[in-house]
Design an enzyme around this catalytic site. Structure first.
Site, short mmCIF file in Angstrom:
data_model
loop_
_atom_site.label_atom_id
_atom_site.label_comp_id
_atom_site.label_asym_id
_atom_site.label_seq_id
_atom_site.Cartn_x
_atom_site.Cartn_y
_atom_site.Cartn_z
N GLN A 116 104.72 15.88 -28.98
CA GLN A 116 105.97 15.33 -27.88
C GLN A 116 106.40 13.93 -28.61
O GLN A 116 105.68 13.42 -29.59
CB GLN A 116 105.50 15.05 -26.64
CG GLN A 116 104.07 14.19 -26.85
CD GLN A 116 103.17 14.36 -25.73
OE1 GLN A 116 103.34 14.94 -24.74
NE2 GLN A 116 101.80 13.87 -25.96
N HIS B 40 96.26 4.87 -11.65
CA HIS B 40 94.99 5.16 -12.24
C HIS B 40 93.76 4.95 -11.22
O HIS B 40 92.90 5.54 -11.05
CB HIS B 40 94.54 4.04 -13.54
CG HIS B 40 95.30 4.87 -14.62
ND1 HIS B 40 96.33 3.87 -15.40
CD2 HIS B 40 95.53 6.08 -15.12
CE1 HIS B 40 96.98 4.61 -16.45
NE2 HIS B 40 96.37 5.94 -16.21
N ASP C 254 96.04 7.79 -22.37
CA ASP C 254 96.04 6.09 -22.39
C ASP C 254 94.69 5.60 -21.99
O ASP C 254 94.51 4.23 -22.05
CB ASP C 254 97.38 5.68 -21.53
CG ASP C 254 97.29 6.34 -20.13
OD1 ASP C 254 96.19 5.78 -19.33
OD2 ASP C 254 97.82 7.16 -19.64
N GLU D 32 92.11 15.47 -24.36
CA GLU D 32 93.47 15.13 -24.59
C GLU D 32 94.13 15.98 -25.75
O GLU D 32 93.50 15.99 -26.80
CB GLU D 32 93.55 13.70 -24.72
CG GLU D 32 94.82 13.18 -25.26
CD GLU D 32 96.18 13.44 -24.43
OE1 GLU D 32 96.11 12.76 -23.45
OE2 GLU D 32 96.93 14.05 -24.92
N ASP E 246 93.46 21.46 -26.78
CA ASP E 246 94.28 21.93 -25.44
C ASP E 246 93.17 21.99 -24.28
O ASP E 246 92.24 22.80 -24.30
CB ASP E 246 94.91 23.12 -26.05
CG ASP E 246 95.58 23.66 -24.88
OD1 ASP E 246 95.56 23.36 -23.53
OD2 ASP E 246 96.69 24.10 -25.33
N ASP F 19 95.22 14.64 -15.34
CA ASP F 19 95.87 13.41 -15.46
C ASP F 19 97.11 13.80 -16.64
O ASP F 19 97.25 12.99 -17.59
CB ASP F 19 95.27 12.20 -16.12
CG ASP F 19 96.39 11.15 -16.12
OD1 ASP F 19 97.39 11.14 -15.74
OD2 ASP F 19 95.97 9.84 -16.74
N PRO G 170 103.85 19.84 -23.43
CA PRO G 170 102.72 20.56 -23.43
C PRO G 170 101.75 20.49 -22.13
O PRO G 170 100.79 21.08 -21.85
CB PRO G 170 101.89 19.42 -24.44
CG PRO G 170 102.70 17.89 -24.48
CD PRO G 170 104.11 18.69 -24.24
N1 SPD Z 1 106.30 11.11 -14.17
C1 SPD Z 1 105.39 10.44 -14.22
C2 SPD Z 1 104.04 11.37 -14.38
C3 SPD Z 1 102.97 10.84 -15.09
C4 SPD Z 1 101.83 11.54 -14.93
N2 SPD Z 1 100.66 11.02 -15.79
C5 SPD Z 1 100.88 9.74 -16.21
C6 SPD Z 1 99.58 9.27 -17.29
C7 SPD Z 1 99.06 8.04 -16.73
N3 SPD Z 1 97.60 8.26 -17.44
#
Ligand code: SPD
Length: 287
Positions: A37, A68, A92, A112, A143, A161, A168
């Site tokens: 990405q 979070h 993140d 991740e 994956d 998350d 992906p």
């Molecule tokens: N459109 C926003 C959706 C975002 C979902 N994940 C965000 C990652 C933050 N850790």
């Protein structure tokens, strides 16, 4: 980004053909095409640093704590004693930062797919990514759909998350994936997951909850106010492997061990977040 010629530079995430969120940019810090990405990090005037994936807002310095804290503490305080915790996505590190506040946690595994996201967030969002050096945290760059094939009954809590269902993250909204998550959880296990905007994606909320009810014993949606996400209100959800009064009240005693570190979540917010406006309640209930 637009507006370079005017001396002002703006980032816009388009939510529909007629609406979007626009932030004024001070500086572009990262523009990297990873194997998965386009990753961009911008320094914005109003929201501090902004991480986007394929042009979609993931986090900003100003409001990442809402997402979070709500993704993490709602399932972690519903579960009676979360020891083994899985994060899918979350490159993140924000969910990990919240997970390690819970003294019961023995191990937090994050799977991740894009190692570039982790690397760039460690460099540009050190306060969000702080838990990557925590001794209870294991990072697996893979994956999650492949990783989960061999995992059975290992985790107490799973936090999904992912990004929005493009690129992906598409597979992270399919029923087969949620079945894999349910299989990876121990009896009594709890999953949380971000779902979407109740204003723009009510159908997706309904479809996601339907998948969960086919796979889990109980499932509920809840809401959080996240100003930089489409429509500013975001739907999250929890699902449980047992129907025993689960998705029950948060554990007040455990909450008190880290309450002073929180900026959004508290026990009243936890309870209130499950009070849904009528059309969202109906969609979530499949009515
Ligand atoms: N459109 C926003 C959706 C975002 C979902 N994940 C965000 C990652 C933050 N850790």
């Amino acid at each position: 980004m637009t507006g370079q010629g005017t001396g002002l530079v703006w980032f816009t995430e388009y939510h529909t053909d007629g609406a979007g969120l626009t932030l004024r940019v001070k500086e572009q810090l990262v523009h990297r095409q990873s194997p998965y990405q386009l990753i961009e990090i911008l320094d914005t005037v109003e929201y501090g640093k902004l991480l986007t994936l394929d042009g979609l807002v993931m986090i900003t310095d100003r409001d990442e704590h809402v997402y979070h804290e709500m993704m993490t503490h709602v399932p972690m305080l519903i579960h009676p004693e979360p020891k083994q915790v899985l994060v899918v996505g979350g490159g993140d590190g924000g969910c990990l930062r919240e997970i390690v506040k819970h003294p019961s946690v023995e191990r937090a595994v994050e799977v991740e797919i894009d190692g570039d996201v982790v690397e760039l967030c460690r460099e540009h969002f050190p306060a969000v990514a702080s838990a990557y050096s925590h001794p209870k945290v294991e990072l697996v760059v893979d994956d999650a759909i492949d990783y989960l094939h061999n995992v059975r009954g290992e985790f107490d809590v799973a936090i999904i998350d992912g990004s929005d269902p493009v690129g992906p993250a598409v597979g992270l909204f399919e029923r087969s994936f949620f079945q894999d998550i349910a299989d990876a959880l121990k009896p009594g296990g709890i999953m949380s997951c971000q779902i979407g905007s109740p204003l723009y994606s009510l159908d997706r909320i309904a479809a996601t909850l339907k998948h969960w009810r086919a796979v889990f014993a109980d499932a509920r949606a809840y809401l959080a106010h996240i100003p930089t996400y489409p429509s500013g209100v975001w739907a999250l959800g929890v699902a449980s492997k047992e129907r025993d009064g689960t998705l029950r009240k948060p554990d007040r005693v455990r909450y008190l061990t880290f309450a002073e570190t929180l900026r959004y979540y508290n026990l009243e917010i936890h309870k209130g977040a499950f009070a849904l406006p009528e059309e969202i309640r109906r969609a979530a209930a499949g009515l």
